[in-house]
Design an enzyme around this catalytic site. Structure first.
Site, PDB file in Angstrom:
ATOM      1  CB  THR A   1     -24.652  28.408 -21.849  1.00  0.00           C
ATOM      2  OG1 THR A   1     -23.516  27.920 -21.641  1.00  0.00           O
ATOM      3  CG2 THR A   1     -24.850  29.825 -21.354  1.00  0.00           C
TER       4      THR A   1
ATOM      5  CD  GLU B 169     -19.085  24.959 -24.639  1.00  0.00           C
ATOM      6  OE1 GLU B 169     -19.477  24.250 -23.491  1.00  0.00           O
ATOM      7  OE2 GLU B 169     -19.722  25.390 -25.648  1.00  0.00           O
TER       8      GLU B 169
ATOM      9  CB  ILE C 287     -21.946  26.835 -17.688  1.00  0.00           C
ATOM     10  CG1 ILE C 287     -21.589  27.708 -16.567  1.00  0.00           C
ATOM     11  CG2 ILE C 287     -23.691  26.886 -17.664  1.00  0.00           C
ATOM     12  CD1 ILE C 287     -22.154  28.825 -16.021  1.00  0.00           C
ATOM     13  CG  ASP C 288     -24.132  20.537 -20.670  1.00  0.00           C
ATOM     14  OD1 ASP C 288     -24.018  20.819 -21.695  1.00  0.00           O
ATOM     15  OD2 ASP C 288     -24.634  19.518 -20.305  1.00  0.00           O
TER      16      ASP C 288
ATOM     17  CE  LYS D  20     -30.898  16.691 -22.362  1.00  0.00           C
ATOM     18  NZ  LYS D  20     -30.640  17.994 -22.083  1.00  0.00           N
TER      19      LYS D  20
ATOM     20  CG  ASP E 180     -22.180  19.382 -25.208  1.00  0.00           C
ATOM     21  OD1 ASP E 180     -22.249  20.147 -24.076  1.00  0.00           O
ATOM     22  OD2 ASP E 180     -22.291  19.777 -26.276  1.00  0.00           O
TER      23      ASP E 180
ATOM     24  CG  ASP F  12     -20.655  29.791 -20.076  1.00  0.00           C
ATOM     25  OD1 ASP F  12     -21.126  28.726 -20.390  1.00  0.00           O
ATOM     26  OD2 ASP F  12     -21.482  30.585 -19.486  1.00  0.00           O
TER      27      ASP F  12
ATOM     28  CG  ASP G  84     -20.021  22.054 -21.201  1.00  0.00           C
ATOM     29  OD1 ASP G  84     -20.091  23.375 -20.807  1.00  0.00           O
ATOM     30  OD2 ASP G  84     -20.895  21.725 -22.242  1.00  0.00           O
TER      31      ASP G  84
HETATM   32  P1  AMP Z   1     -28.972  20.384 -24.092  1.00  0.00           P
HETATM   33  O1  AMP Z   1     -28.907  21.456 -22.855  1.00  0.00           O
HETATM   34  O2  AMP Z   1     -28.996  19.200 -23.507  1.00  0.00           O
HETATM   35  O3  AMP Z   1     -29.770  21.045 -25.158  1.00  0.00           O
HETATM   36  O4  AMP Z   1     -27.325  20.710 -24.583  1.00  0.00           O
HETATM   37  C1  AMP Z   1     -26.450  21.719 -24.728  1.00  0.00           C
HETATM   38  C2  AMP Z   1     -25.424  21.739 -25.397  1.00  0.00           C
HETATM   39  O5  AMP Z   1     -26.135  21.495 -26.883  1.00  0.00           O
HETATM   40  C3  AMP Z   1     -24.570  22.485 -25.512  1.00  0.00           C
HETATM   41  O6  AMP Z   1     -23.494  22.424 -24.752  1.00  0.00           O
HETATM   42  C4  AMP Z   1     -23.854  22.675 -26.994  1.00  0.00           C
HETATM   43  O7  AMP Z   1     -22.470  22.249 -27.178  1.00  0.00           O
HETATM   44  C5  AMP Z   1     -25.032  21.599 -27.627  1.00  0.00           C
HETATM   45  N1  AMP Z   1     -25.456  21.821 -29.242  1.00  0.00           N
HETATM   46  C6  AMP Z   1     -25.442  23.193 -29.643  1.00  0.00           C
HETATM   47  N2  AMP Z   1     -26.182  22.958 -31.036  1.00  0.00           N
HETATM   48  C7  AMP Z   1     -26.493  21.686 -31.044  1.00  0.00           C
HETATM   49  C8  AMP Z   1     -27.004  20.732 -32.037  1.00  0.00           C
HETATM   50  N3  AMP Z   1     -27.385  21.758 -33.349  1.00  0.00           N
HETATM   51  N4  AMP Z   1     -27.319  19.662 -31.905  1.00  0.00           N
HETATM   52  C9  AMP Z   1     -26.911  19.041 -30.677  1.00  0.00           C
HETATM   53  N5  AMP Z   1     -26.422  19.649 -29.695  1.00  0.00           N
HETATM   54  C10 AMP Z   1     -26.042  21.161 -29.888  1.00  0.00           C
HETATM   55 MG    MG Z   2     -22.678  21.873 -23.186  1.00  0.00          MG
END
Ligand code: AMP
Ligand code: MG
Length: 307
Positions: free
Chosen positions: A119, A63, A116-117, A223, A250, A40, A114
């Site tokens: 993580t 981030e 690393i989105d 996605k 994100d 990251d 981001d």
């Molecule tokens: P994903 O890989 O689509 O599940 O999304 C990852 C991202 O979800 C991370 O970069 C976080 O910033 C974000 N994230 C963390 N907690 C939450 C939450 N409670 N609701 C929605 N997104 C979140």
């Molecule tokens: Mg992210």
């Protein structure tokens, strides 16, 4: 803004090279309890360095922070990984690059990253993304989205088609959202992490739409890339808690690319995403991204499922 797109794609490609050379290994827990790794911090340093060189006046909302790097105990390893991609460097220089991403305020022109989105996906060996977007007058205009799990860097710029190019090298080719118009045929994707979106509400929406296929679960903005290139038709992200506010990094890159590919992205109330509030999508609730044709039907089903 072809120049911006080329710089963004090159920066994301360098960051992916760094990340690919890092063993996911140990993660450090940040103060908000989310995981962060050498990859990251290294990715943010590499991308912010490239932006500083090409566009020194542009703020970056990203981030990670140098404070978090120093607190993590990972600094020496991060410097070694950054040096592998950028040439010899030191902790202070790497911290300066990372902290170019410390902006938090809205500006008429800014980048959001981001590094690393997803993580958690990265740590599991699943999908993750390096997501970079340039927001101009509140609209994500240019984006580069590196998705190792899909083997591509997707990108877009105003007036040009959304495209994808192989990470391994090769020509950039246009991509387009699907033409699926019957909700029953929709291929829906959602997060792997149950804490990040409400899988049960998604299931209720799919049932109302008569969707036949089970949802595909993927981490990260991969996605959005899946919707943009027609592998999926709908990406649902209904909130799990009333007080969670989505972060711009994100969504900015993914939303720009889906729109450029002919799709639509709004929040669950049908509002446009508002990128003028700093680091947060403070005026939005959840996310719905579709191929465009299915959008109104999905919003109506979401409204009914939540009623
Ligand atoms: P994903 O890989 O689509 O599940 O999304 C990852 C991202 O979800 C991370 O970069 C976080 O910033 C974000 N994230 C963390 N907690 C939450 C939450 N409670 N609701 C929605 N997104 C979140
Ligand atoms: Mg992210």
């Amino acid at each position: 803004m072809t120049g911006e797109r080329d710089v963004a794609v090159a920066a994301v490609r360098d960051a992916l090279r760094l990340v690919a050379g890092v063993r996911p290994g140990d993660a450090h827990e940040k103060r908000d309890r989310s995981p962060v790794t050498v990859a990251d911090f290294g990715s943010q340093a590499v991308v912010c360095r490239a932006l500083a060189e090409a566009f020194p006046d542009d703020p970056v909302i990203a981030e990670e922070s140098a404070d978090a790097l120093r607190a993590s105990g990972l600094a020496d390893r991060v410097v070694a990984e950054v040096a592998r991609v950028c040439g010899p460097t030191d902790v202070d220089t790497v911290c300066t690059w990372i902290d170019r991403g410390r902006s938090t305020a809205y500006a008429p022109r800014f980048w959001t990253l981001d590094p690393i989105d997803g993580t958690k996906g990265f740590l599991r060996g699943d999908h993750y993304a390096v997501a970079l977007a340039l927001v101009v007058d509140g609209e994500p205009a240019v984006a580069a989205l590196g998705c190792p799990g899909l083997g591509i860097i997707a990108s877009c710029a105003p007036g040009e088609p959304a495209s994808a190019e192989p990470i391994a090298g090769g020509p950039r080719a246009p991509i387009a959202a699907s033409g699926v118009a019957d909700p029953r045929d929709a291929r829906v994707c959602e997060s792997v992490e149950a804490a990040h979106s409400a899988h049960d509400v998604h299931a209720a929406i799919a049932e109302r739409l008569g969707v036949r296929a089970a949802p595909v679960r993927m981490d990260s903005q991969a996605k959005y890339a899946a919707v943009a290139r027609g592998d999926a038709d709908v990406y649902l992200r209904l909130p799990t808690r009333a007080d969670y506010v989505e972060r711009i990094w994100d969504h900015a890159a993914g939303a720009a690319i889906v729109r450029a590919a002919g799709g639509r992205v709004t929040d669950i109330d049908g509002r446009e995403l508002d990128f003028t509030c700093g680091a947060l999508l403070a005026r939005n609730r959840g996310i719905v991204a579709t191929n465009g044709r299915l959008h109104d039907a999905v919003l109506a089903a979401a409204r009914a499922a939540l009623a």
